[in-house]
Design a protein around this motif. Structure first.
Motif: not given
Ligand SMILES: C[S@@+](CC[C@H](N)C(=O)[O-])C[C@H]1O[C@@H](n2cnc3c(N)ncnc32)[C@H](O)[C@@H]1O
Length: 210
Positions: A113, A150, A208
């Motif tokens: 992320r 993400e 994403a």
């Protein structure tokens, strides 16, 4: 309770200096894997500031590793100091220009992320080139994230939100994902607290990697 020497050692370890600046790092060069955590997911906070978000997230997720990128040494040092004081071994701060780190240093496909929280909006047209979210930056972020990794983005600045999210959508390599309030624990940042205190509206988006 750590002795002053131990505290100093841990603090130095939390202020990350890469072994090289002219090649891509492997994930294990940033956080050493252990038997209990052989392949901890890595999260990166771009422009982590004083780091309260990063530190709170790291405290909540000991099974993951967290790297803050920050151009100001004083802020990176503060994050490292707080990490040491809180006994967090899964968070480090690096003083660096984040576009450089994202393009050249961080492991490709090695980041789960990326958090981009309240980046400077550079509202004047003559400063537009300084805005972080540009097509090249989107491609660089995409290279770091594995498929499904993400990118989380927040800002208080409405125009910058519209512009940045349009650039990310326009890149064609990210899929927008719902981010309803309270979907998952997500600590407030220092700037966010300030803007909320001033009654500003916070905008957020989640993408994403395709
Ligand atoms: C508005 S503050 C937000 C800090 C933090 N994300 C928060 O929400 O509290 C922006 C931060 O990004 C850092 N920054 C700005 N440009 C940067 C760059 N090119 N590389 C790394 N950090 C940068 C600034 O020094 C500052 O700490």
């Amino acid at each position: 309770m750590l002795t002053p020497d131990e505290l100093q050692r841990v603090r130095a370890a939390c202020l990350y200096e890469p072994p090289a600046y002219f090649r891509t790092l492997q994930k294990h060069e940033i956080f050493t894997p252990t038997a209990e955590r052989p392949d901890a997911p890595l999260e990166v906070d771009v422009g982590c500031g004083d780091g309260s978000f990063l530190l709170d997230l790291a405290a909540a997720h000991p099974e993951r590793d967290f790297l803050g990128l920050e151009k100001l040494l004083g802020r990176a040092r503060k994050v490292a100091r707080q990490a040491a004081r809180r006994g967090l071994t899964n968070v480090k701060a690096m003083q660096i220009d984040s576009p450089y780190a994202v393009r050249h240093l961080l492991p490709r496909g090695g980041v789960a992320r990326i958090h981009l929280l309240f980046p400077d909006p550079w509202p004047k047209a003559k400063h537009a080139k300084n805005r972080l979210v540009q097509p090249d930056f989107c491609r660089d972020v995409h290279r770091l994230l594995g498929r499904g990794g993400e990118w989380l983005f927040k800002t208080d600045h409405a125009e910058y939100f519209d512009e940045a999210t349009a650039v990310i959508r326009g890149s064609g390599i990210f899929r927008e994902v719902d981010w309803p309030e309270g979907a998952f624990a997500y600590p407030l940042t220092d700037f966010e607290r300030q803007w909320l205190g001033e009654g500003k509206t916070i905008r957020r988006a989640r993408f994403a990697a395709e």
